[in-house]
Design an enzyme around this catalytic site. Structure first.
Site, PDB file in Angstrom:
ATOM      1  N   GLU A 127      -1.118   7.494   0.461  1.00 56.80           N
ATOM      2  CA  GLU A 127      -2.250   8.043  -0.303  1.00 56.80           C
ATOM      3  C   GLU A 127      -1.846   9.279  -1.121  1.00 56.80           C
ATOM      4  O   GLU A 127      -2.448   9.569  -2.151  1.00 56.80           O
ATOM      5  CB  GLU A 127      -3.428   8.372   0.634  1.00 56.80           C
ATOM      6  CG  GLU A 127      -3.107   9.279   1.827  1.00 56.80           C
ATOM      7  CD  GLU A 127      -2.656   8.490   3.051  1.00 56.80           C
ATOM      8  OE1 GLU A 127      -2.082   7.386   2.893  1.00 56.80           O
ATOM      9  OE2 GLU A 127      -2.878   8.985   4.185  1.00 56.80           O
ATOM     10  N   TRP A 176      20.040  -0.828   6.738  1.00 54.17           N
ATOM     11  CA  TRP A 176      19.321   0.414   7.027  1.00 54.17           C
ATOM     12  C   TRP A 176      18.236   0.144   8.064  1.00 54.17           C
ATOM     13  O   TRP A 176      17.370  -0.715   7.849  1.00 54.17           O
ATOM     14  CB  TRP A 176      18.672   0.954   5.748  1.00 54.17           C
ATOM     15  CG  TRP A 176      18.020   2.279   5.955  1.00 54.17           C
ATOM     16  CD1 TRP A 176      16.728   2.511   6.314  1.00 54.17           C
ATOM     17  CD2 TRP A 176      18.644   3.552   5.826  1.00 54.17           C
ATOM     18  NE1 TRP A 176      16.518   3.866   6.434  1.00 54.17           N
ATOM     19  CE2 TRP A 176      17.669   4.523   6.134  1.00 54.17           C
ATOM     20  CE3 TRP A 176      19.946   3.963   5.488  1.00 54.17           C
ATOM     21  CZ2 TRP A 176      17.953   5.885   6.111  1.00 54.17           C
ATOM     22  CZ3 TRP A 176      20.219   5.327   5.471  1.00 54.17           C
ATOM     23  CH2 TRP A 176      19.227   6.266   5.774  1.00 54.17           C
ATOM     24  N   LYS A 221       0.842  -1.196   0.000  1.00 58.60           N
ATOM     25  CA  LYS A 221       0.000   0.000   0.000  1.00 58.60           C
ATOM     26  C   LYS A 221       0.877   1.246   0.000  1.00 58.60           C
ATOM     27  O   LYS A 221       1.464   1.620   1.004  1.00 58.60           O
ATOM     28  CB  LYS A 221      -0.927   0.056   1.218  1.00 58.60           C
ATOM     29  CG  LYS A 221      -2.007   1.123   1.015  1.00 58.60           C
ATOM     30  CD  LYS A 221      -2.709   1.535   2.288  1.00 58.60           C
ATOM     31  CE  LYS A 221      -1.982   2.613   3.050  1.00 58.60           C
ATOM     32  NZ  LYS A 221      -1.786   3.884   2.305  1.00 58.60           N
ATOM     33  N   CYS A 270      13.670  10.501   6.470  1.00 62.57           N
ATOM     34  CA  CYS A 270      13.604   9.870   7.796  1.00 62.57           C
ATOM     35  C   CYS A 270      14.912  10.052   8.562  1.00 62.57           C
ATOM     36  O   CYS A 270      14.913  10.154   9.775  1.00 62.57           O
ATOM     37  CB  CYS A 270      13.236   8.402   7.677  1.00 62.57           C
ATOM     38  SG  CYS A 270      14.278   7.501   6.545  1.00 62.57           S
ATOM     39  N   GLU A 297       9.957  14.955  15.500  1.00 55.24           N
ATOM     40  CA  GLU A 297      10.278  14.884  14.074  1.00 55.24           C
ATOM     41  C   GLU A 297       9.394  15.879  13.316  1.00 55.24           C
ATOM     42  O   GLU A 297       8.169  15.822  13.411  1.00 55.24           O
ATOM     43  CB  GLU A 297      10.035  13.466  13.554  1.00 55.24           C
ATOM     44  CG  GLU A 297      10.473  13.311  12.116  1.00 55.24           C
ATOM     45  CD  GLU A 297      10.335  11.887  11.590  1.00 55.24           C
ATOM     46  OE1 GLU A 297       9.247  11.305  11.731  1.00 55.24           O
ATOM     47  OE2 GLU A 297      11.313  11.368  11.031  1.00 55.24           O
ATOM     48  N   GLU A 322      10.299   1.075  10.351  1.00 52.46           N
ATOM     49  CA  GLU A 322      11.293   2.144  10.143  1.00 52.46           C
ATOM     50  C   GLU A 322      10.563   3.455  10.374  1.00 52.46           C
ATOM     51  O   GLU A 322       9.714   3.846   9.583  1.00 52.46           O
ATOM     52  CB  GLU A 322      11.871   2.036   8.742  1.00 52.46           C
ATOM     53  CG  GLU A 322      13.244   2.666   8.629  1.00 52.46           C
ATOM     54  CD  GLU A 322      13.207   4.139   8.282  1.00 52.46           C
ATOM     55  OE1 GLU A 322      12.726   4.949   9.135  1.00 52.46           O
ATOM     56  OE2 GLU A 322      13.642   4.474   7.178  1.00 52.46           O
ATOM     57  N   LEU A 323      10.847   4.114  11.509  1.00 50.85           N
ATOM     58  CA  LEU A 323       9.976   5.182  11.995  1.00 50.85           C
ATOM     59  C   LEU A 323      10.620   6.556  12.066  1.00 50.85           C
ATOM     60  O   LEU A 323      10.176   7.422  12.817  1.00 50.85           O
ATOM     61  CB  LEU A 323       9.452   4.790  13.381  1.00 50.85           C
ATOM     62  CG  LEU A 323       8.774   3.411  13.435  1.00 50.85           C
ATOM     63  CD1 LEU A 323       8.374   3.080  14.866  1.00 50.85           C
ATOM     64  CD2 LEU A 323       7.583   3.334  12.503  1.00 50.85           C
ATOM     65  N   ALA A 377       3.897   7.230  15.483  1.00 52.72           N
ATOM     66  CA  ALA A 377       2.529   7.073  16.006  1.00 52.72           C
ATOM     67  C   ALA A 377       1.837   5.888  15.321  1.00 52.72           C
ATOM     68  O   ALA A 377       1.214   5.048  15.977  1.00 52.72           O
ATOM     69  CB  ALA A 377       1.735   8.353  15.776  1.00 52.72           C
TER      70      ALA A 377
END
Ligand code: NAI
Ligand code: MG
Length: 485
Positions: free
Chosen positions: A177, A447, A174, A283, A381, A249-250, A230
């Site tokens: 959007e 990574w 996915k 990121c 961030e 991976e945030l 989140a």
């Protein structure tokens, strides 16, 4: 209106409910396409296709060599279409065309790398005692649900799809959007490359209505996610229900550390590049710039001077160094941090919308100095071109400030003293550390982050590991009965 369809079970399809949503050009704020608004029904359809392709049909019989060749053919096709793909990516995401071209080359390289790696997945002979032979076999984990962000749209798709296909998994991807177009463009070629129907499915939709049902689905074996912390937390909770494997991976709040003995010109360039490349929507952005006290004021002055000369403009112009942010939502978010920064620290560059550009989600490259590391602009961030410059006295203080963050994705240290540089490298709690550079990323190297930047590693041999199971096989070599009773 230019309508793109989703890719499910080898077919180009609309959402079952018939809904569509708009996709924008962030430099004009105009709608450039519509894509299907997938919901749980469409997710189920895609997962069923992926499940069926994994459990039966040609895919489980496909050899590693064949899987590798499919990926190599895809890489070749991407190189052939590079200019058109880069233009579409640039138009949809707002990133400068020159950067989009680099991204597309990286996409092809990623498919090539895993095309080659497909035949290098090795099992193991375990050194057990007695009359037994013990083997470890490597097998694909199954159906992978893959949810990606909008900052590197097709590149993030490649990082997810390439290792999964090489391993023999099937996928439901996915895209974000905001930026689904390049992945849908690529989907049109998959059958020609020799990929059986159902192996790679691409659905378009929003997080709550298309992402969440994918994470919940009991027939999905693994979720790979790149995005906000989140949403990472929500995914981890939801995946617990069916004990799915999860990699996250945030992003982060990565420190870029400058000692007084660093090459000054290279350092200034590295500080700007580290935080402003791709409009700061990175990121691993070096969004906390730590500078040794003895060069601090000179450094801030030089950085500010150069930042003012960064060329903002329409993404498709080759001279453009910084395009608009990806969406209205991201624009408003970054603008609010620019305003917050004015209360928390001293503004020395940018701080608002560029004058004379009244269409498009543009913001100025913004630098705050004298930032306290506990300020919100140093802890949260922002994901835009906003730098927090923080002074430090000595090596120990630099390390303390650098690690004083819930995140741990990346860091960089600039110094000509290799003893000091490597001491700092070892002390930093981050998954990627650069010395005298920031941001170069290679498909051959791992990574991923420490702490709340997530877990699991992408790229290199580490990337394919996340899509493999290990099966232990014990072969008895003793023909005598056990004699247990
Ligand atoms: P997001 O984390 O909401 O979106 C990333 C992806 O997750 C998209 O495909 C989205 O549709 C999907 N998603 C959203 N909610 C979901 C849910 N409940 N279940 C499953 N999938 C879901 O990021 P967003 O809202 O676009 O950006 C907000 C902030 O997140 C940014 O300002 C930035 O700080 C951070 N971010 C970090 C990224 C990174 O590379 N680490 C990438 C994108 C955003
Ligand atoms: Mg979100």
């Amino acid at each position: 209106m230019n309508r793109y369809r989703m890719h499910i079970n080898g077919e180009s399809v609309e959402a079952q409910g018939g809904a569509w949503f708009p996709v924008y050009d962030p430099s004009t704020e105009e709608i450039i396409a519509e894509v299907p608004d997938a919901d749980e029904h469409d997710v189920n359809r895609a997962v069923q296709a992926a499940r069926a392709a994994f459990d039966s049909g040609p895919w489980p019989q496909t050899t590693a060599q064949e899987r590798g060749r499919i990926l190599l053919r895809l890489a070749e096709r991407i190189r052939k279409e590079l200019a058109a793909l880069a233009e579409l990516e640039s138009r949809n995401s707002g990133k400068p065309i020159v950067e989009a071209e680099y991204d597309m080359a990286d996409v092809a390289t990623c498919f090539e790398y895993y095309g080659g790696l497909a035949t290098k997945v090795m099992g193991h002979v375990n050194p057990v005692p007695d009359n037994a032979l013990s083997l470890s076999l490597r097998e694909p984990v199954g159906v992978a649900g893959q949810i990606i962000p909008w900052n590197y749209p097709l590149l993030m798709a490649a990082w997810k799809l390439a290792p999964a296909v090489a391993a023999g998994c099937t996928c439901v991807l996915k895209p974000a959007e905001q930026t689904p177009l390049t992945a849908l463009e690529m989907a049109r070629w998959l059958a020609d490359m020799g990929l059986p129907p159902g192996v790679v499915n691409i659905i378009t939709g929003f997080g709550e209505t298309a992402g969440a049902p994918l994470v919940r689905h009991p027939e999905v074996n693994k979720i790979a996610f790149t995005g906000s912390a989140a949403v990472g937390k929500l995914i981890l909770k939801s995946a617990a229900e069916s004990i799915k494997r999860v990699t996250l991976e945030l992003g982060g709040k990565s420190p870029n550390i400058f000692f007084a003995d660093a090459d000054f010109e290279a350092a200034i360039d590295g500080a700007l590049f580290g935080v402003f490349i791709n409009q700061g929507e990175v990121c691993s952005a070096g969004s906390r710039i730590l500078v040794e006290r003895s060069i601090y004021s000179h450094f801030v002055e030089a950085m500010t001077e150069k930042a003012k000369r960064i060329k903002l403009g329409t993404p498709l112009q080759r001279e453009t160094k910084m395009g608009p942010l990806v969406s209205k939502e991201q624009y408003e978010r970054v603008r609010s941090y620019q305003e917050l920064g004015k209360q928390e620290a001293r503004l020395v560059a940018g701080g608002g919308r560029p004058a004379g550009m009244d269409k498009g989600y543009y913001v100025e490259p913004t630098i705050f100095c004298d930032v306290d590391n506990s300020a919100r602009i140093a802890q949260e961030e922002i994901f835009g071109p906003v730098a927090a410059v923080i002074p430090f006295q000595n090596e120990a203080e630099a390390i303390r400030i650098a690690n004083d963050t819930p995140y741990g994705l990346a860091a960089a240290v600039w110094s000509r003293d290799i003893f000091k540089a490597f001491r700092v490298v070892k002390a930093l709690r981050a998954g990627i550390v650069w010395v005298n550079h920031m941001q170069p990323t290679y498909v051959e190297a791992p990574w991923g982050g420490y702490k709340q930047s997530g877990f699991g590693r992408e790229l290199g041999p580490w990337g394919i590991e996340e899509y493999l199971e290990t099966k232990q096989v014990h072969i008895n070599l003793n023909e005598q009965p056990i004699g247990w009773y």
